[in-house]
Design an enzyme around this catalytic site. Structure first.
Site, PDB file in Angstrom:
ATOM      1  NE  ARG A 106      -3.426   2.438   2.734  1.00 15.77           N
ATOM      2  CZ  ARG A 106      -4.677   2.607   2.323  1.00 15.77           C
ATOM      3  NH1 ARG A 106      -5.294   1.613   1.715  1.00 15.77           N
ATOM      4  NH2 ARG A 106      -5.315   3.745   2.501  1.00 15.77           N
ATOM      5  CG  HIS A 133      -8.241   1.157  -3.094  1.00 18.77           C
ATOM      6  ND1 HIS A 133      -7.668   0.045  -2.495  1.00 18.77           N
ATOM      7  CD2 HIS A 133      -8.788   1.889  -2.064  1.00 18.77           C
ATOM      8  CE1 HIS A 133      -7.851   0.111  -1.184  1.00 18.77           C
ATOM      9  NE2 HIS A 133      -8.529   1.209  -0.906  1.00 18.77           N
ATOM     10  CD  GLN A 136     -12.957   0.285  -0.517  1.00 21.13           C
ATOM     11  OE1 GLN A 136     -12.099   0.463   0.326  1.00 21.13           O
ATOM     12  NE2 GLN A 136     -14.231   0.057  -0.203  1.00 21.13           N
ATOM     13  CG  ASP A 229     -12.253   8.631  -1.626  1.00 18.45           C
ATOM     14  OD1 ASP A 229     -12.280   8.566  -0.387  1.00 18.45           O
ATOM     15  OD2 ASP A 229     -11.242   8.361  -2.297  1.00 18.45           O
ATOM     16  NE  ARG A 315     -11.038  -2.915   1.302  1.00 22.47           N
ATOM     17  CZ  ARG A 315      -9.945  -2.185   1.569  1.00 22.47           C
ATOM     18  NH1 ARG A 315     -10.056  -1.033   2.185  1.00 22.47           N
ATOM     19  NH2 ARG A 315      -8.746  -2.601   1.221  1.00 22.47           N
TER      20      ARG A 315
END
Length: 328
Positions: A106, A133, A136, A229, A315
């Site tokens: 990450r 991502h 996700q 977001d 997740r």
């Protein structure tokens, strides 16, 4: 479906069938956990988590998922690895690949996780880069599937800054799965045109669509999913904030936006969210700009249409599915 040994770097690398398989596997593993059925089938395996950018959900998801699968975890925080500093990415990959069965990364550029995967010799999972991502996405699509019982023909509207990892990844995911993706934002915040062209080509094959609009009513009308977001990230220079906040404020998800959507529409956010003054950054923004809410209002965030915590839980289940499929 055999994904053993595959890295999970971006959804562009996977077919619609492979993505659907991972979603279904996440649902299966979630049900096992809810019923207390042990699934520690990866005992004896070890994974490394490289975090150049810290995270609550990603770290906890990988660690709990790995524990449930019977694996051991080594966490390398931003100060705990020499990657790209005293040791090249290529050399780091070759060292860790000798010690671990899988590696999560990450951090920053997509080229870093791609180079890790090229040289590690074990599966590498992208926990977030500037561009994509993908973990996700499996959680998000799993959540949509749970709420609507389908993915095809879902109108999925992303509001806000659509230029980076979330806008990119959601557009790819929706195109691959035959969904109708809408980026609703200022034209200055539209996704990269090359990626838009790629996704439109994919959507033609799957029965989906890709639309870019700066008109909120047009974008949100009839939406099944409204997603947003954060507009500013920790670590970004403050001088970048003012212009972005001003230009994106018309695309805040509020009650008016949700009223354009279908009555059964859901609100999604990958978190953290600046919906109140409960964070240091939120307070800082309030003191500087007088805004108590940013990308989403507290009224929407706390409403019955909000599924953000179901999404956050997923997740863990979806990351478990990704690790299981690539290591089992």
């Amino acid at each position: 479906m055999d994904l053993k040994g595959r890295s999970f770097l971006k959804l562009k690398d996977f077919t619609p069938e492979e993505i659907t398989y991972l979603i279904a596997l996440g649902e299966e593993l979630k049900e096992k956990k809810k019923q207390g059925i042990a699934h520690d089938e990866l005992k004896g395996k070890n994974i490394a988590l490289i975090f150049e950018k810290t995270s609550t959900r990603t770290r906890c998801s990988f660690e709990v998922a790995a524990h449930d699968l019977g694996m051991h975890v080594t966490y390398l925080d931003p100060s705990g690895s020499q990657i790209g500093k005293k040791e090249s990415i290529r050399d780091t990959a070759r060292v860790l690949g000798r010690m671990f069965d899988g590696i999560e990364y990450r951090g920053y550029g997509q080229e870093i996780v791609e180079e890790l995967a090229e040289h590690a010799g074990v599966p590498v999972w992208n926990g977030l880069t500037n561009e994509f991502h993908p973990t996700q996405m499996i959680a998000d699509m799993m959540t949509v599937q749970e709420k609507f019982g389908r993915l095809k023909n879902i109108k999925f509207v992303y509001m806000g800054d659509a230029r980076y990892n979330m806008g990119n990844s959601l557009m790819v995911a929706c195109a691959k799965l035959g969904m109708d993706f809408v980026a609703c934002t200022s034209k200055n915040y539209f996704p990269d045109q090359e990626l838009v062209s790629y996704c439109k080509g994919v959507a033609k094959e799957t029965g989906g669509s890709v639309t870019l609009t700066d008109n909120v009513e047009e974008g949100a009308s009839g939406a099944d999913v409204v997603y947003t977001d954060v507009w500013v990230s920790m670590g970004e220079p403050e001088e970048a904030w003012e212009g972005r906040i001003k230009e994106l404020m018309p695309y805040q998800v509020n009650q008016k936006v949700m009223a354009y959507a279908k009555p059964e529409a859901i609100f999604m956010h990958c978190l953290p969210a600046f919906h109140d003054l409960g964070t240091a950054i939120g307070k800082q923004i309030y003191e500087k700009y007088g805004l108590a809410e940013m990308e989403v209002t507290d009224q929407v965030f706390e409403s019955g249409q909000s599924v953000v915590f179901d999404e956050a839980e997923n997740r863990m289940h979806s990351i478990k599915a990704i690790m299981y499929a690539t290591l089992k």
